[in-house]
Structure formats: C-alpha cells, structure tokens
Design a protein around this motif. Structure first.
Motif, PDB file in Angstrom:
ATOM      1  N   ASP A 170      73.188  62.028  22.293  1.00  0.00           N
ATOM      2  CA  ASP A 170      72.022  62.211  23.159  1.00  0.00           C
ATOM      3  C   ASP A 170      70.818  62.832  22.470  1.00  0.00           C
ATOM      4  O   ASP A 170      69.742  62.860  23.050  1.00  0.00           O
ATOM      5  N   ASP A 178      70.257  57.973  39.841  1.00  0.00           N
ATOM      6  CA  ASP A 178      71.703  57.878  40.065  1.00  0.00           C
ATOM      7  C   ASP A 178      72.384  59.220  39.814  1.00  0.00           C
ATOM      8  O   ASP A 178      73.221  59.675  40.598  1.00  0.00           O
ATOM      9  N   ALA A 179      72.012  59.868  38.697  1.00  0.00           N
ATOM     10  CA  ALA A 179      72.643  61.138  38.351  1.00  0.00           C
ATOM     11  C   ALA A 179      72.279  62.226  39.357  1.00  0.00           C
ATOM     12  O   ALA A 179      73.108  63.069  39.717  1.00  0.00           O
ATOM     13  N   ARG A 225      63.345  56.426  45.003  1.00  0.00           N
ATOM     14  CA  ARG A 225      63.562  54.970  45.007  1.00  0.00           C
ATOM     15  C   ARG A 225      62.550  54.316  45.965  1.00  0.00           C
ATOM     16  O   ARG A 225      62.307  54.803  47.065  1.00  0.00           O
ATOM     17  N   THR A 251      61.944  52.302  33.173  1.00  0.00           N
ATOM     18  CA  THR A 251      62.604  51.947  34.430  1.00  0.00           C
ATOM     19  C   THR A 251      64.095  52.275  34.379  1.00  0.00           C
ATOM     20  O   THR A 251      64.667  52.802  35.342  1.00  0.00           O
ATOM     21  N   GLU A 252      64.731  51.980  33.245  1.00  0.00           N
ATOM     22  CA  GLU A 252      66.158  52.267  33.106  1.00  0.00           C
ATOM     23  C   GLU A 252      66.410  53.776  33.134  1.00  0.00           C
ATOM     24  O   GLU A 252      67.396  54.240  33.730  1.00  0.00           O
ATOM     25  N   ALA A 253      65.519  54.561  32.502  1.00  0.00           N
ATOM     26  CA  ALA A 253      65.669  56.015  32.534  1.00  0.00           C
ATOM     27  C   ALA A 253      65.491  56.551  33.948  1.00  0.00           C
ATOM     28  O   ALA A 253      66.196  57.473  34.373  1.00  0.00           O
ATOM     29  N   ARG A 283      66.186  54.917  36.688  1.00  0.00           N
ATOM     30  CA  ARG A 283      67.395  54.556  37.419  1.00  0.00           C
ATOM     31  C   ARG A 283      68.535  55.522  37.089  1.00  0.00           C
ATOM     32  O   ARG A 283      69.256  55.984  37.992  1.00  0.00           O
ATOM     33  N   ALA A 284      68.676  55.851  35.796  1.00  0.00           N
ATOM     34  CA  ALA A 284      69.728  56.783  35.390  1.00  0.00           C
ATOM     35  C   ALA A 284      69.498  58.161  36.006  1.00  0.00           C
ATOM     36  O   ALA A 284      70.439  58.826  36.457  1.00  0.00           O
ATOM     37  N   TYR A 285      68.226  58.598  36.037  1.00  0.00           N
ATOM     38  CA  TYR A 285      67.897  59.910  36.602  1.00  0.00           C
ATOM     39  C   TYR A 285      68.216  59.944  38.095  1.00  0.00           C
ATOM     40  O   TYR A 285      68.825  60.898  38.598  1.00  0.00           O
ATOM     41  N   GLN A 318      63.683  62.749  22.715  1.00  0.00           N
ATOM     42  CA  GLN A 318      64.193  61.563  23.411  1.00  0.00           C
ATOM     43  C   GLN A 318      63.083  60.665  23.952  1.00  0.00           C
ATOM     44  O   GLN A 318      63.358  59.544  24.398  1.00  0.00           O
TER      45      GLN A 318
END
Length: 366
Positions: free
Chosen positions: A236, A285-286, A361, A277-279, A281-283, A266
């Motif tokens: 990471d 979700d987490a 979201r 966008t992927e980050a 989504r990860a944020y 990072q």
C-alpha cells in the motif's frame, strides 16, 4: 557527534558502533546478491524487480538498528541450532536463477548417519523425515500478528522454495552434505523469535508442491519483467505499509522526490478519472463495512464491560488501564485568570485545519 554515549570525555575517540554496523551489514554477501532471493518472493513484485535489475537503492538509511540487532540475534540462534541440535545451517541454495540461504536443515536420520558416520547425539530432533527451517526475529507487535494471523504467504513461499531447491539438487559448495544431489525434505518450519523478550512461536507443515508452484510462478513473473516499473506495487505504500516504509527503493518506486504540497505518495495511483472513480468506490465500500463493524464492535464491548479476564473458548480476555490520571493543566481556568489580570493571552499560529473527505453514492437513474 557519534551515536555512542560518552560518559566522560578523556580525549580518546570512541568508535561509532552503529556506523560500523551499517557498513558491515552492507558488505554482507546477501546485501550484494543480484539473483532473486526466496525472501523477496511473494512480498512485492516491484521491489523484487528492483533487486533483480540491480537498481541502486535510493533509501539507504543509517537508523535500521532493530534490523541489525535481529541479524546478530539470528546468528546466535543458528549457532545454537547447529551446535546443540545438529542442524546444518546457512546452506547456500541456487538453481542459477534463484539464490537463497536456508537457515537450518535436518537430514533424515538415515542420511545423517551416512554423512556424519554416526547416529545423532542425544536430544537431537532428527527423525525419519527431512526438515528445513527458516528463523525470523520479530518485534513484539509483529510477533503478535503472527500469533493472531499465522505466517504470511511470502513466508511460506520462502521456506517452501528452500525445500524445493534442496529437493532438486540446489545445494552448492557444502563441506558435509552431498552437493548437486536431491536431498529429502518432508517438513517446512518457520520459527519466530521476539527481539525484546525472546518469545518463540513455531509453525510447521508438510511440504506442499502446490505452494512451491505458486511461488515459482510469482518469481517467473518478476524474472520476465523488462524493467522494475513494469511490475505492479503489491503493497500500500509509505505510511500504510511498514515494509514500504523500510524499503530501500521507496523513493524511486513512489516518486517521493517529486511530491508537492505534502500530498500522500499514493496520489500517483490516481492517474486518471477511472482510477479516481475506482478509489471512490473502494472508499465508499470500506466506509459502509467499517460503519457496520463499528456498531457490532461497540455492542460487543458493552456486553463485555463486566466480564472477568480469562479464557473463553478460543478467545482470551484481558484488561488494562482504568488507573487514575495525574492532574493536568486546565486551559479554561488559566484563560480566566489571565483575563482577570488584564494580561494578553499568548497566541501561536493555529496552522491549517485537516482536510476532510466526503464520499457519497450518486443514485442511479432509470
């Protein structure tokens, strides 16, 4: 000024222990090898590629005292295993592509008698199986992780590769054991020793050909890399991974010399809108999982508030803290006193507030 403490200055120079220790450590053969080592396999492909391609480290530090203490402790442990328990230690193993040094090997009793010419001494752990062992020294905190989670995949990869190289005739230039011939290994073992208090945790399992195949596939991926930058970062990064924090290539890997405005390393991963966008989504979700987990944890903590320390099934409960705190300054009372005396309250720069992030979201439209 050296890092050594001087009780009295008598005009006699005191050798700087750690400066010399770091020079000694960098001169060790393992610090200078350019073949892929089993200890690097399964950890981070980009770091392994830097080593493989002979990249000069960008982050050679002179404060790795714990690591050097671990090296010294490690040498003493191997001496005990060799002299007290009949282990063959520090075996150089290679297939021409991978180069490693197995910490300890116990040949089966039949091979031991054939090589040494007599049976093992009393107390020796020799049996009818071959065992290869890797020794790792850990801080108390890192050892606790091993106790809770077991060995990492990279650690199992490492000891399985030692076993593989022994089983395929990879032993080189050994004064006692037959070299260039397959040696039996049936059990792989990881021994962890705490650097502070000497705690010992041992994990061992039967040699598994499938684990070796996974490790070799990982190594082949790195070996095929045209340059380090072609390999992904598997960890990471600085501030989030202790391995990255201590990596000798972290500046080159994470472009630390090009960072501006105190941004996190990072940020280089968010190179386009798709990555952002992927980050996000990860944020999101987490955050949702974290929120639900915090609620479950808070309820469980309330339930345990009156429970006595002890063992309950597979869990051990212990308590710490709860002691009275010493008195501490009261800023509000001091402010009132200064105001009453007509004295201006000393002020200092407040700096900047920390940046907060809000991720939500967007509802899907039909």
């Amino acid at each position: 000024m050296t890092t050594d403490s001087i009780a009295e200055n008598l005009g006699v120079p005191v050798p700087d222990l750690w400066r010399g220790a770091h020079r000694d450590d960098r001169a060790r053969p393992r610090s200078r090898q350019r073949l892929l080592g089993p200890s690097s396999i399964g950890l981070c492909r980009r770091r392994a590629a830097y080593e493989l391609h002979g990249t000069w480290p960008t982050d050679l530090t002179d404060n790795m005292h714990a690591a050097i203490l671990g090296t010294w402790l490690h040498e003493g442990i191997l001496r005990v295993l060799r002299e007290q328990y009949g282990a063959w230690t520090e075996l150089e193993l290679t297939d021409g592509v991978i180069l490693g040094h197995a910490d300890a090997y116990w040949a089966p009793d039949s091979l031991h008698r054939q090589v040494v010419g007599h049976e093992a001494v009393e107390g020796s752990p020799l049996s009818d199986v071959g065992v290869v062992e890797d020794v790792k020294t850990k801080s108390t905190r890192a050892l606790d992780v091993v106790v809770r989670q077991g060995p990492s995949q990279a650690e199992w990869f490492q000891v399985h590769l030692y076993a593989h190289l022994l089983r395929t005739g990879g032993l080189k230039d050994h004064p006692g054991l037959p070299t260039g011939e397959p040696l039996p290994v049936d059990v792989v073992r990881l021994r962890y020793v705490g650097r502070e208090y000497g705690q010992v945790v041992v994990h061992q399992r039967a040699y598994d050909e499938d684990v070796t195949k996974q490790a070799l596939a990982w190594a082949e991926d790195v070996l095929a890399s045209p340059e380090p930058e072609a390999m992904p970062r598997d960890l990471d990064g600085p501030g989030l991974s202790i391995i990255c924090d201590n990596c000798p290539f972290k500046t080159a890997c994470w472009n630390l010399d090009q960072l501006a405005d105190d941004r996190a390393p990072q940020t280089i991963l968010a190179k386009d809108s798709a990555a952002i966008t992927e980050a996000l989504r990860a944020y999101a979700d987490a955050a949702e999982v974290e929120s639900a987990a915090k609620k479950r944890k808070a309820k469980a903590r309330k339930m345990l508030d009156a429970a006595d320390a002890g063992t309950y099934g597979a869990f051990k409960l212990s308590w710490s803290g709860g002691n009275p705190r010493p008195p501490e300054p009261d800023p509000e009372a001091m402010t009132r006193i200064l105001d009453g005396l007509g004295i201006d309250i000393p002020m200092r720069s407040g700096g900047r507030t920390s940046r907060t992030i809000s991720v939500s979201r967007i509802p899907e439209t039909s």
